[in-house]
Design an enzyme around this catalytic site. Structure first.
Site, short mmCIF file in Angstrom:
data_model
loop_
_atom_site.label_atom_id
_atom_site.label_comp_id
_atom_site.label_asym_id
_atom_site.label_seq_id
_atom_site.Cartn_x
_atom_site.Cartn_y
_atom_site.Cartn_z
N GLY A 72 0.87 -1.15 0.05
CA GLY A 72 0.07 -0.05 -0.03
C GLY A 72 0.75 1.27 -0.09
CG ASN A 151 -5.52 4.00 8.41
OD1 ASN A 151 -6.08 4.78 7.71
ND2 ASN A 151 -4.46 3.98 9.06
CD GLN A 179 -7.26 -0.65 7.17
OE1 GLN A 179 -7.73 -1.73 7.26
NE2 GLN A 179 -5.81 -0.48 7.44
CB CYS A 330 2.55 2.79 10.65
SG CYS A 330 0.82 2.90 9.64
N1 PLP Z 1 -2.98 2.92 3.46
C1 PLP Z 1 -3.90 2.44 4.42
C2 PLP Z 1 -5.32 2.92 4.60
C3 PLP Z 1 -3.39 1.74 5.39
O1 PLP Z 1 -4.14 0.98 6.31
C4 PLP Z 1 -2.10 1.14 5.09
C5 PLP Z 1 -1.52 0.23 6.26
O2 PLP Z 1 -1.80 0.26 7.29
C6 PLP Z 1 -1.23 1.72 4.19
C7 PLP Z 1 -1.69 2.24 3.28
C8 PLP Z 1 0.14 0.95 4.03
O3 PLP Z 1 0.13 -0.48 3.42
P1 PLP Z 1 1.41 -1.10 3.51
O4 PLP Z 1 1.24 -1.73 4.79
O5 PLP Z 1 1.08 -2.34 2.58
O6 PLP Z 1 2.52 -0.35 3.21
#
Ligand code: PLP
Length: 380
Positions: A72, A151, A179, A330
């Site tokens: 993502g 998220n 999500q 994160c």
């Molecule tokens: N976008 C959203 C809405 C997310 O919830 C996340 C991860 O928590 C990401 C992007 C990032 O994705 P990835 O963990 O595959 O880098």
């Protein structure tokens, strides 16, 4: 390993058994590089083609519109920077205040390079109101990027309406659907989005793989320079096993979408357990986001407890073998109140007491009950 109750599926999900099985041959026997033309690579090449077709079908795209990425974060970075850098002039970009950091930090990056970026506010349910976009968009706007579902609080946006406004003004519309993909039905043609980001580990696929849907004719520059993989737009040897795992996980998740609806019932049961214990919404806690059925991601519950510390609640539940989150995964090193909770105006005496619980189809009713009981104990 001690048994746990995993209630943090918005952070990541367990790899599905069918995805693991499908991946195995490409980790062991079929390890040929799919970019080679000798016979040994044929199996990997064919599997890659099929994975692309499966994924395209799942979101009603064509296989040529699917670009494999590392997840993502990469998909979001590529969508934003790839469109911004495709033109010589620094055209304005519009996003929202509650995007994931993969979008927000990408926007801040291009802002430092001189691109004007506007961050749309949301209402108290975490919704970007189409009118707020309508009011600031101009014919100069190059890109609008609004997430499909949040998220932290799960609120689903009115993507079709927002994309319509973007197109009416000649802008490209991107949605971070990390999500949402695999949890709710998504049809890129019906929604009329130009780009969509997804990540396998949010729907039972492996970590470190995802895709970016790019509607044919959308002008964005390549993100990774190197070989000619992904139509020369995203260089790098394919992670074949992971891509196959992603395709299988997505197909299976979509086949199970109907069963995920039961999670709305489980959410109501969970909240009723808190209420039966005497906790009152508004006085003791807030239930964040638009929690009407269909308006948020099934199974995602964001709560803010008055005068509490979400971090402490999370650790107390961890001691009981229950995994929940204080917000975005994160952000777990960052104890500050999240930008999402700030943006939806959770009252200041509630905001530090925010937790996110995210159930999925593997969560049993007994698990939901156990999490509610443990939370009530932790609050005592
Ligand atoms: N976008 C959203 C809405 C997310 O919830 C996340 C991860 O928590 C990401 C992007 C990032 O994705 P990835 O963990 O595959 O880098």
């Amino acid at each position: 390993m001690r048994p746990i109750i995993y209630a943090d599926n918005a952070a990541t999900t367990k790899l599905r058994a069918d995805a693991l099985e499908a991946m195995k041959p490409y980790l062991i026997e079929e390890y040929g590089n799919p970019s080679q033309s000798y016979s040994f690579s044929r199996g990997a090449k064919k599997a890659l083609k099929e994975a692309r077709e499966i994924i395209a079908t799942c979101i009603n795209a064509t296989p040529e519109e699917i670009y494999f990425t590392s997840g993502g974060t990469e998909s979001d970075n590529w969508a934003i920077k790839g469109v911004a850098f495709a033109l010589e002039n620094k055209s304005p970009i519009i996003t929202s205040a509650i995007e994931h950091h993969a979008v927000l930090r990408s926007c801040e990056f291009i802002e430092r390079l001189g691109y004007p970026v506007a961050y749309l506010p949301v209402n108290t349910e975490g919704k970007v109101l189409p009118n707020t976009l309508n009011n600031i968009i101009t014919e100069r706007t190059r890109l609008v990027s609004i997430m499909f579902a949040n998220n932290e609080i799960g609120t689903i946006q009115q993507i079709k309406e927002l994309a319509y406004i973007a197109h009416k003004n000649g802008a490209i519309f991107h949605t971070d659907a990390v999500q949402a993909v695999g949890h709710i039905n998504i049809d890129v043609q019906e929604m009329n989005v130009d780009m969509l980001s997804a990540s396998a580990h949010k729907f039972g696929g492996p970590k470190g793989v995802g895709f970016l849907y790019v509607k044919s004719g959308t002008h964005l520059i390549s993100f990774m320079s190197g070989g000619s993989q992904e139509s020369s737009k995203r260089a790098g040897t394919h992670n074949v096993a992971a891509i196959i795992g992603m395709a299988v996980a997505l197909k299976s998740s979509i086949n199970e979408i109907a069963t995920v609806q039961k999670l709305y019932e489980e959410e109501r049961f969970f909240i009723s357990k808190l209420q039966d214990a005497g906790l009152v919404i508004g006085n003791d806690f807030t239930w964040n986001g638009d929690h009407k059925e269909g308006n948020h991601l099934p199974g995602v519950i964001s709560l803010s407890f008055k005068g509490r510390d979400g971090e402490v609640l999370m650790h107390r539940l961890d001691l009981k073998g229950i995994m929940i989150s204080t917000g975005a995964a994160c952000d777990s090193v960052n104890t500050q109140v999240s930008h999402v909770i700030k943006a939806i105006n959770v009252p200041s005496d509630f905001e530090t007491g925010t937790i996110r619980i995210s159930f999925n189809q593997d969560t049993s009713h007994a698990d939901v009950e156990a999490v509610a009981d443990a939370l009530l104990m932790a609050l005592k």
